[in-house]
Design a protein around this motif. Structure first.
Motif, PDB file in Angstrom:
ATOM      1  N   PRO A   1      -2.837  27.386  39.673  1.00 56.33           N
ATOM      2  CA  PRO A   1      -3.528  26.130  39.870  1.00 56.33           C
ATOM      3  C   PRO A   1      -4.368  25.523  38.551  1.00 56.33           C
ATOM      4  O   PRO A   1      -4.594  24.365  38.637  1.00 56.33           O
ATOM      5  N   LEU A   2      -4.226  26.418  37.503  1.00 57.25           N
ATOM      6  CA  LEU A   2      -4.893  26.217  36.304  1.00 57.25           C
ATOM      7  C   LEU A   2      -3.956  25.198  35.586  1.00 57.25           C
ATOM      8  O   LEU A   2      -4.357  24.290  34.872  1.00 57.25           O
TER       9      LEU A   2
ATOM     10  N   TRP B   1      -4.322  21.358  36.501  1.00 54.37           N
ATOM     11  CA  TRP B   1      -5.665  20.851  36.123  1.00 54.37           C
ATOM     12  C   TRP B   1      -5.882  20.824  34.538  1.00 54.37           C
ATOM     13  O   TRP B   1      -6.409  19.706  34.257  1.00 54.37           O
TER      14      TRP B   1
ATOM     15  N   ALA C   1      -4.156  17.645  33.726  1.00 54.74           N
ATOM     16  CA  ALA C   1      -4.846  16.305  34.226  1.00 54.74           C
ATOM     17  C   ALA C   1      -5.731  16.074  33.008  1.00 54.74           C
ATOM     18  O   ALA C   1      -6.148  14.847  32.745  1.00 54.74           O
ATOM     19  N   LEU C   2      -6.199  16.963  32.483  1.00 54.83           N
ATOM     20  CA  LEU C   2      -7.029  16.875  31.240  1.00 54.83           C
ATOM     21  C   LEU C   2      -6.345  16.072  29.915  1.00 54.83           C
ATOM     22  O   LEU C   2      -6.949  15.306  29.395  1.00 54.83           O
TER      23      LEU C   2
ATOM     24  N   ASP D   1       0.881  13.132  38.893  1.00 53.95           N
ATOM     25  CA  ASP D   1       1.108  14.607  39.260  1.00 53.95           C
ATOM     26  C   ASP D   1       2.812  14.856  39.453  1.00 53.95           C
ATOM     27  O   ASP D   1       3.502  14.180  40.149  1.00 53.95           O
TER      28      ASP D   1
ATOM     29  N   ASN E   1       2.982  16.452  34.373  1.00 51.52           N
ATOM     30  CA  ASN E   1       1.633  17.003  34.426  1.00 51.52           C
ATOM     31  C   ASN E   1       1.637  18.402  34.121  1.00 51.52           C
ATOM     32  O   ASN E   1       0.831  19.232  33.496  1.00 51.52           O
TER      33      ASN E   1
ATOM     34  N   GLY F   1       0.287  20.712  31.217  1.00 48.67           N
ATOM     35  CA  GLY F   1      -0.775  21.895  31.154  1.00 48.67           C
ATOM     36  C   GLY F   1      -0.075  23.252  30.614  1.00 48.67           C
ATOM     37  O   GLY F   1      -1.025  24.015  30.168  1.00 48.67           O
TER      38      GLY F   1
END
Length: 481
Positions: A293-294, A297, A300-301, A319, A323, A327
């Motif tokens: 899950p990291l 995220w 997205a940053l 997404d 993406n 990440g």
């Protein structure tokens, strides 16, 4: 060697002091603090025997006070005993923790014991200078033959090759360094000249006395590898890999292999023979599910930083694979930066074994702390790089040129026409003559950036007619036909 005094008679219950088994000895628990506690115990055989059993179970040395060791006196019917309590704790509260632990054990065992005095044991460090006795340097051919004989285990190798003996001479730090080196060198030569083993006695024709042997070449190579790896991580964080051609597999693959080998090899060398090394088999499988899950995220940053110059936000449609790639970019740079100081420490400790016990700054935990700080700095560099890329692409759009994709963020060009003059919107009025840049829609609204006005606008889908055009320089009049 100090031999404890022994007095005959049945009243002596405590055994003579035993050798210290070490911080991780089999007789007791691991410890990092030692506290000497002077206790008063009831002078009865069963009480003394119970105290001895408790100390043996905990791995704590128990003895009678030495002559002149303490001024504590006890009443008739009581005996003094000195216990070395070994615990794990911080230095500031070690004495209180040791006394509390001893009091708890005595209370649970109904032992008539009271603590009278306690003091933290401080390690006595005596400055010393190390001198090595090694064979004189031979020719290259002799050294090659010695290496071959050593590898083949023929027994014909040079017995004087390398360090064959070392001595450490006490040194006074207040004297000048040249005088200190000269004095300790003379003392070392005197000790090395007298030895029971003939091959390990100083022979000026065969041996030489010098300081610790340091492989400057290997250390220089480790430092060069550190600079190389840090440069690769910095280039990766700044997004400059295409500028040096590293986006090509022929160049990027060797860089990744060299960087990964240096980081992983050095990290394993740094944590080996430590509790962390034993925990790695279950720490790594635990960290992999946490990264699932990291990664989105973090991606997205990156997308949000890229879209910040346009004033819009990432949409759920962004997404995807891009993406995930963004990440992984952030995560790989952070992990590599965190492991960089640890890897360098591991290689240095491997190349210089004498560095392993020279202070807590050589442990991997402070290096990991430094690496985590570096990882955060490099990740901020990634976000800054993404924002710069967004500003560059915004300038391209303002110049009427198409915008390339960026980690799953795809720009579309559309002509927006409000359904009525009263149609509500946020930002500048919708443009009629030129296409706008759209990065996707969110719910019932669409956000777009107008290159002509240089600002963003948000409008509901039901209040505008949106027609997608292929390029940023397409005419909206032709699209309306």
């Amino acid at each position: 060697m100090i031999t404890p005094s022994s007095s005959p008679g049945p009243d002596r219950q405590s055994p003579s002091p035993q050798p210290d088994p070490g911080p991780a000895g089999p007789a007791g628990l691991p410890f990092n603090r030692r506290v000497h506690v002077v206790t008063a115990v009831l002078d009865r055989p069963e009480e003394l025997d119970l105290l001895q059993q408790i100390c043996e179970a905990m791995g704590w040395p128990l003895r009678e006070p030495l002559a002149g060791e303490t001024a504590v006196t006890v009443d008739a019917g009581w005996r003094l005993r000195v216990i070395e309590v070994r615990i794990r704790g911080v230095r500031e509260t070690a004495v209180e923790q040791a006394v509390s632990t001893l009091d708890t054990l005595a209370q649970n065992a109904e032992l008539s014991l009271s603590c009278r005095d306690a003091a933290l044991v401080e390690r006595v460090h005596q400055p010393q200078i190390e001198w090595h006795l090694r064979g004189r340097r031979r020719t290259v051919g002799r050294r090659i033959r010695h290496a071959l004989h050593t590898a083949a285990r023929t027994g014909d190798h040079d017995p004087h090759a390398g360090t064959v003996r070392l001595v450490r001479v006490p040194a006074e730090l207040d004297e000048p360094r040249p005088r200190r080196l000269a004095r300790t060198r003379r003392a070392a030569r005197a000790e090395l000249a007298h030895h029971s083993l003939p091959l390990r006695r100083l022979d000026p024709e065969i041996h030489e006395v010098g300081g610790p042997s340091v492989s400057r070449g290997w250390h220089a190579l480790a430092f060069v590898a550190l600079v190389f790896t840090a440069t690769v991580i910095c280039l990766l964080g700044a997004g400059l890999w295409p500028a040096i051609g590293a986006d090509s597999p022929r160049i990027g693959a060797p860089l990744i292999v060299l960087t990964g080998g240096y980081l992983l090899g050095g990290a394993l060398l740094a944590v080996r023979r430590t509790p962390t090394h034993r925990a790695l088999p279950w720490l790594v499988p635990l960290a992999v599910p946490l990264a699932v899950p990291l990664v989105p995220w973090l991606g997205a940053l990156v997308q949000r930083a890229y879209l910040s110059p346009f004033g819009v936000r990432p949409t759920p449609a962004s997404d995807g694979l891009g993406n995930v790639q963004a990440g992984l970019w952030v995560l790989c740079v952070f992990v590599a930066s965190a492991l960089l100081p640890v890897a360098y420490l591991g290689w240095m400790r491997f190349l210089a074994p004498s560095l392993r016990v020279r202070g807590p700054w050589l442990s991997w935990a402070p290096a990991m702390t430094l690496g985590i700080g570096m990882g955060m700095v490099f990740d901020l560099l990634i976000l800054h790089t993404a924002a710069n890329s967004g500003a560059e692409n915004r300038a391209l759009a303002a110049a009427g040129r198409d915008i390339p994709d960026y980690f799953g963020v795809s720009a579309e060009y559309a002509c927006v026409e409000p359904t009525s003059r009263e149609a509500p919107y946020y930002g500048t009025p919708p443009s009629h003559g030129s296409p706008v840049v759209i990065f996707g829609q969110s719910g019932d609204r669409v956000e777009y950036w107008d290159p002509a006005a240089g600002r963003k606008t948000s409008i509901r889908l039901e209040d505008a007619r949106i027609r997608v055009v292929p390029h940023s320089d397409s005419a909206c009049a032709e699209a309306d036909r």
